[in-house]
Design an enzyme around this catalytic site. Sequence first.
Site, PDB file in Angstrom:
ATOM      1  N   THR A   6       0.819  -1.214   0.000  1.00 31.57           N
ATOM      2  CA  THR A   6       0.000   0.000   0.000  1.00 31.57           C
ATOM      3  C   THR A   6       0.851   1.262   0.000  1.00 31.57           C
ATOM      4  O   THR A   6       0.489   2.272  -0.600  1.00 31.57           O
ATOM      5  CB  THR A   6      -0.941  -0.029   1.229  1.00 31.57           C
ATOM      6  OG1 THR A   6      -1.854  -1.107   1.041  1.00 31.57           O
ATOM      7  CG2 THR A   6      -1.724   1.252   1.389  1.00 31.57           C
ATOM      8  N   SER A  24       1.453  -7.639  -0.548  1.00 29.05           N
ATOM      9  CA  SER A  24       2.232  -8.607   0.236  1.00 29.05           C
ATOM     10  C   SER A  24       1.509  -9.928   0.447  1.00 29.05           C
ATOM     11  O   SER A  24       2.091 -10.871   0.978  1.00 29.05           O
ATOM     12  CB  SER A  24       2.677  -8.012   1.567  1.00 29.05           C
ATOM     13  OG  SER A  24       1.606  -7.851   2.446  1.00 29.05           O
ATOM     14  N   THR A  46       1.484  -4.394   4.365  1.00 26.44           N
ATOM     15  CA  THR A  46       1.334  -4.716   5.792  1.00 26.44           C
ATOM     16  C   THR A  46       0.788  -6.124   6.028  1.00 26.44           C
ATOM     17  O   THR A  46       0.954  -6.672   7.112  1.00 26.44           O
ATOM     18  CB  THR A  46       0.395  -3.699   6.476  1.00 26.44           C
ATOM     19  OG1 THR A  46      -0.869  -3.728   5.809  1.00 26.44           O
ATOM     20  CG2 THR A  46       0.972  -2.310   6.447  1.00 26.44           C
ATOM     21  N   ASP A  47       0.130  -6.696   5.009  1.00 25.84           N
ATOM     22  CA  ASP A  47      -0.577  -7.965   5.237  1.00 25.84           C
ATOM     23  C   ASP A  47       0.327  -9.084   5.768  1.00 25.84           C
ATOM     24  O   ASP A  47      -0.046  -9.809   6.679  1.00 25.84           O
ATOM     25  CB  ASP A  47      -1.260  -8.439   3.945  1.00 25.84           C
ATOM     26  CG  ASP A  47      -2.423  -7.535   3.560  1.00 25.84           C
ATOM     27  OD1 ASP A  47      -2.762  -6.628   4.345  1.00 25.84           O
ATOM     28  OD2 ASP A  47      -3.002  -7.751   2.475  1.00 25.84           O
TER      29      ASP A  47
HETATM   30  N1  ASP Z   1      -2.598  -5.296   0.362  1.00 20.40           N
HETATM   31  C1  ASP Z   1      -1.569  -4.544   0.960  1.00 20.40           C
HETATM   32  C2  ASP Z   1      -0.345  -5.408   1.129  1.00 20.40           C
HETATM   33  O1  ASP Z   1      -0.159  -6.078   2.111  1.00 20.40           O
HETATM   34  C3  ASP Z   1      -1.976  -3.977   2.239  1.00 20.40           C
HETATM   35  C4  ASP Z   1      -0.963  -3.069   2.802  1.00 20.40           C
HETATM   36  O2  ASP Z   1       0.106  -2.852   2.292  1.00 20.40           O
HETATM   37  O3  ASP Z   1      -1.269  -2.519   3.852  1.00 20.40           O
HETATM   38  O4  ASP Z   1       0.487  -5.366   0.285  1.00 20.40           O
END
Ligand code: ASP
Length: 351
Positions: free
Chosen positions: A36, A80, A113-114
């Site tokens: 993100t 991620s 973050t995932d």
């Molecule tokens: N879908 C994103 C990821 O994990 C969510 C994020 O980055 O917060 O890449």
Amino acid sequence: MKPIRLVLLSLGLAILAGHLVAAELPLVKILTTGGTIASRYDPVQKGFVPALSGAQLVEAVPELNEVARIEVEPVASIGSSDMTPEIWRKLAQRTNEVLADPRFAGVVVTHGTDTMEETAYFLDLTVTSGKPVILVGAQRAASIKDTDGPRNLLSAVRVAVSPEAVGKGAMIVMNDEINAAREVTKTSTLDVGTFQSLEFGKLGYVRDEGVRFYRAPTRRQTIALEPAAKLGRVEIVLHYAGADGSLIRALLERGGLDGLVIAGAGLGHVSGAMFEAIEEVRAKNIPVVVSTRVYTGRTLPLYAAKGSGVSLVNIGCVHADNLSPQKARVLLMLAMTRTQDTKELKAYFDR
Ligand code: ASP
């Protein structure tokens, strides 16, 4: 001296001074993987997609120039949820190479973050240098007006150059907070303060006034990953009311299973029916680690019923201490590059 000469002379001195100041700033490598923090809204796909280059990420934060000299290097450009052990391996290799270079003070990895906590723990275990390795992301995409990405990136670089961060392994820095790789987990799908170390708390803060640590992670170990070592296929199976082990049997039937992590209930308990499927896994000498779906606390063999801790230990299962199932999987994958022996595997989880 003519005024024009004076101007040129002072300009020259200013540029020289600027270079000297810049040369004194520590050097940080930013390895980018997407997420993100690097995402923009795509009106055609009607959703956020990783789009920003590392250079664009850095350009968005001019204050970085006051903290460090930055080199950026792309490793991946993914959400991620598409992170893989192969990319972990590449990240670990590049981080080790960069940190072996005396010019670099630390490494920052930009990441979705995932699954950030899994990558953080993998790097915590496989990076051999004591220099800081900081993972950072954002909950609000780069194209959102009040994105948290730029502030988080600045904080991450601040921690990466902090002498106090040396020896504390991989850390996640977001929302002004510093959390240790082994302990931190994503706790909220949307909140900017999503990363928390639920059982023992954050290590410290990073604010405009500086970086401040209040404690250090003590349960750390290093398992240097040999280039030829194979990372096995390790799956995680959740226990829930009525779980009868059929998912575990399906994994056995498909073949190729190298290790299994159970996200048990409570202290690491499963039903009698699921226990019988785990017995079949153990009969093939496949390592089984018992973690829990509970957010805090250790798994322990306190109860004797079929499927409880004592029975699982009796068939050679290893308890995960207080590691979450996803982190127990990371440790099992790495420990299995060294041994398949249950007692030796147990020692990795007790360290
Ligand atoms: N879908 C994103 C990821 O994990 C969510 C994020 O980055 O917060 O890449």
